[in-house]
Design a protein around this motif. Structure first.
Motif, PDB file in Angstrom:
ATOM      1  N   LEU A  13      -3.167  -0.616  -7.600  1.00  9.15           N
ATOM      2  CA  LEU A  13      -1.971  -1.435  -7.839  1.00  9.15           C
ATOM      3  C   LEU A  13      -2.284  -2.517  -8.872  1.00  9.15           C
ATOM      4  CD1 LEU A  13       0.969  -2.150  -7.066  1.00  9.15           C
ATOM      5  CD2 LEU A  13       0.054  -3.537  -5.202  1.00  9.15           C
ATOM      6  N   ALA A  40       1.410   2.273 -10.578  1.00 11.47           N
ATOM      7  CA  ALA A  40       1.913   1.332  -9.565  1.00 11.47           C
ATOM      8  C   ALA A  40       1.721  -0.072 -10.127  1.00 11.47           C
ATOM      9  CB  ALA A  40       1.133   1.508  -8.265  1.00 11.47           C
ATOM     10  N   GLN A  70       4.129   5.668  -5.627  1.00 13.28           N
ATOM     11  CA  GLN A  70       4.132   5.671  -7.097  1.00 13.28           C
ATOM     12  C   GLN A  70       3.072   6.613  -7.641  1.00 13.28           C
ATOM     13  OE1 GLN A  70       7.093   4.704  -8.122  1.00 13.28           O
ATOM     14  NE2 GLN A  70       6.045   3.906  -9.914  1.00 13.28           N
ATOM     15  N   GLU A  71       1.872   6.513  -7.069  1.00 12.14           N
ATOM     16  CA  GLU A  71       0.768   7.348  -7.550  1.00 12.14           C
ATOM     17  C   GLU A  71       1.085   8.829  -7.305  1.00 12.14           C
ATOM     18  OE1 GLU A  71      -2.860   5.742  -5.919  1.00 12.14           O
ATOM     19  OE2 GLU A  71      -2.499   3.828  -6.928  1.00 12.14           O
ATOM     20  N   ALA A 118       2.613   1.631  -3.423  1.00 16.03           N
ATOM     21  CA  ALA A 118       1.643   2.022  -4.450  1.00 16.03           C
ATOM     22  C   ALA A 118       1.290   3.506  -4.315  1.00 16.03           C
ATOM     23  CB  ALA A 118       0.382   1.158  -4.345  1.00 16.03           C
ATOM     24  N   GLN A 142       0.835  -1.206   0.000  1.00 13.45           N
ATOM     25  CA  GLN A 142       0.000   0.000   0.000  1.00 13.45           C
ATOM     26  C   GLN A 142       0.877   1.265   0.000  1.00 13.45           C
ATOM     27  OE1 GLN A 142      -2.921  -0.062   3.143  1.00 13.45           O
ATOM     28  NE2 GLN A 142      -4.417   0.813   1.746  1.00 13.45           N
TER      29      GLN A 142
END
Length: 200
Positions: A178, A155, A148-149, A145, A142
């Motif tokens: 994800l 992600a 990344q976002e 992800a 989590q």
């Protein structure tokens, strides 16, 4: 609507897709249902794809992959995996656009081995995953992800083929942003860039 597309795809809709395909590829459709697979299997595979937000516009490639794989293994999960491989280019493009490289998250090899052994011992359900391990993995994925976002990139978790389906179900509702791919779903011409490695 998109999140529930798989629930809305009934037999009639699947038959309609195949009827349209029959206009341009009659032999393919003729040999597919019910000669190779029942209509229900085609429906299940399409639902599996939609559940992971994979467009099913390329019904010709999907039908060819279903026909080829069903002759070897009629299990809908095995057919879905083979169909995903046939759609690899469009899946990656759908997730990552036309970016030259693919930012990926990987699992620590030791963690992958533990998960594979657990799955083999308990079947696809993965019921005997130790709660602490499941919780840690969930939290770590989590966090990565979200990072990344926030950086404006997709992600994407890449795992061994034997783990892909189970991990995707494990995180589907809790970490919907994800994407889970297997290594053999990454096109050969795609450069990968590892952005994070998740361990225990």
């Amino acid at each position: 609507m998109q999140n529930h597309a798989h629930d809305l795809l009934g037999r009639e809709e699947v038959q309609h897709l195949l009827d349209n395909l029959a206009k341009i590829a009659p032999k393919l459709v003729e040999g597919l249902v019910p000669d190779t697979v029942p209509l229900g299997t085609v429906q299940k595979v399409l639902q599996n794809l939609l559940q992971e937000n994979i467009p099913i516009r390329d019904i010709r490639t999907i039908s060819e992959a279903i026909a080829e794989q069903a002759a070897r293994n009629p299990d809908p999960e095995a057919i879905t995996a083979a169909t995903r491989m046939a759609l690899a280019h469009s899946i990656v493009q759908h997730i990552n656009g036309t970016q030259p490289d693919l930012p990926i998250i990987t699992l620590d090899p030791e963690l992958e081995q533990i998960l594979l052994k657990t799955l083999q011992a308990s079947g696809e359900g993965g019921a005997s995953l130790e709660p602490g391990l499941a919780e840690n993995m969930h939290k770590n994925l989590q966090d990565v992800a979200q990072r990344q976002e926030m950086s404006g990139e997709a992600a994407i978790l890449v795992v061994q083929a034997g783990l892909r389906g189970w991990i995707s179900r494990f995180i589907r509702h809790a970490i919907p942003g994800l994407h889970v791919l297997s290594y053999n779903e990454i096109p050969d011409d795609k450069q990968i860039r590892i952005v994070a490695n998740v361990g225990r």
